[in-house]
Motif scaffolding. Structure first.
Motif, PDB file in Angstrom:
ATOM      1  N   GLN A  21       0.845  -1.178   0.000  1.00 19.39           N
ATOM      2  CA  GLN A  21       0.000   0.000   0.000  1.00 19.39           C
ATOM      3  C   GLN A  21       0.886   1.235   0.000  1.00 19.39           C
ATOM      4  N   LYS A 160      -6.988   2.951  11.959  1.00 16.12           N
ATOM      5  CA  LYS A 160      -7.354   2.890  10.551  1.00 16.12           C
ATOM      6  C   LYS A 160      -8.840   3.190  10.397  1.00 16.12           C
ATOM      7  N   SER A 162     -12.088   4.325   7.393  1.00 16.35           N
ATOM      8  CA  SER A 162     -12.567   3.829   6.112  1.00 16.35           C
ATOM      9  C   SER A 162     -11.884   4.529   4.955  1.00 16.35           C
ATOM     10  N   SER A 163     -11.951   3.903   3.775  1.00 16.37           N
ATOM     11  CA  SER A 163     -11.461   4.483   2.513  1.00 16.37           C
ATOM     12  C   SER A 163      -9.964   4.783   2.528  1.00 16.37           C
ATOM     13  N   GLY A 164      -9.196   4.004   3.289  1.00 17.18           N
ATOM     14  CA  GLY A 164      -7.751   4.151   3.285  1.00 17.18           C
ATOM     15  C   GLY A 164      -7.206   5.236   4.181  1.00 17.18           C
ATOM     16  N   PHE A 165      -8.057   5.930   4.921  1.00 21.74           N
ATOM     17  CA  PHE A 165      -7.583   6.977   5.825  1.00 21.74           C
ATOM     18  C   PHE A 165      -7.143   6.379   7.155  1.00 21.74           C
ATOM     19  N   LEU A 203      -3.202   8.759   3.977  1.00 16.30           N
ATOM     20  CA  LEU A 203      -4.126   8.183   2.989  1.00 16.30           C
ATOM     21  C   LEU A 203      -3.371   7.133   2.197  1.00 16.30           C
ATOM     22  N   PHE A 205      -3.213   4.030  -0.805  1.00 10.79           N
ATOM     23  CA  PHE A 205      -3.763   3.699  -2.116  1.00 10.79           C
ATOM     24  C   PHE A 205      -3.415   2.267  -2.464  1.00 10.79           C
ATOM     25  N   LYS A 209      -6.725  -3.906   1.939  1.00 14.09           N
ATOM     26  CA  LYS A 209      -7.297  -3.010   2.952  1.00 14.09           C
ATOM     27  C   LYS A 209      -7.453  -3.721   4.280  1.00 14.09           C
TER      28      LYS A 209
END
Length: 209
Positions: A21, A160, A162-165, A203, A205, A209
């Protein structure tokens, strides 16, 4: 500098790309310089920004090398001086990261290279004709007064989202002496070390996950 980049690139190759990631991060530095006899240290607020690569190696365990631009330093005050130091570093933390549910802990070494430094405030600027220290309110480059290399240990925790934040906090404790001032006398101690508390948002990417 070349050694730092080699270490970072070797860490990047530990696992396949599909299990990695990439990410970006940034946040607040609350920093001070510790260890100088005769001067009281206090914290000042700065910032850091960077990129990272989380390489998952086994279950919840990962290796996370980073490259950061980190502004740190602090305030030093004595009976005659009161000044801020700003130290501009390129830092490379290489951290082991353990994630359990939404919570993670991280720890490891950090290598830093000083890019530049400056000082501002009431400083010793020289000596009077009779040999006494002279002080003045100045703003000046101070890169030559600090060693180029800095080695630290890092420990932190985070959450951690949601959405990688993710959100996290760290303590970065310098281990080696960074003081390299040779032209002043009376207030310089042989040891001067970085101490930084970091709060950051990141963040991520891609990857798992």
């Amino acid at each position: 500098m070349k050694k730092l980049l080699i270490i970072a690139f070797l860490s990047l190759g530990l696992t396949p790309l599909a299990q990695a990631q990439f990410g970006v991060k940034g946040g607040l530095n609350v920093a001070e310089l510790q260890g100088r006899t005769g001067e009281d240290a206090s914290y000042r607020a700065f910032y850091h920004v960077g990129v990272f690569y989380q390489a998952n190696i086994l279950g919840p365990l990962a290796i996370q090398p980073e490259v950061q631009y980190s502004l740190q330093g602090g305030n030093l005050k004595s009976a005659f001086t009161n000044y801020d130091s700003q130290l501009h570093y390129l830092t490379v933390p290489i951290l082991a990261k353990l994630t359990v549910g939404p919570v993670f802990v991280e720890a490891g070494p950090q290598f830093g290279v000083l890019l530049s430094a400056n000082q501002s405030g009431n400083l010793q600027v020289g000596f009077t004709p009779d040999g006494q220290p002279a002080y003045g309110n100045v703003s000046r480059p101070a890169t030559s007064e600090f060693k180029r290399g800095d080695f630290s240990v890092v420990g932190g925790v985070g959450l951690k989202l949601s959405s990688g934040f993710s959100l996290g906090g760290r303590l970065v404790a310098g281990l080696n002496d960074i003081n390299d001032a040779k032209n002043l006398s009376g207030i310089n101690d042989p040891r001067l070390q970085n101490r930084v508390f970091q709060v950051y948002a990141a963040l991520q990417f891609g990857g798992r996950k």
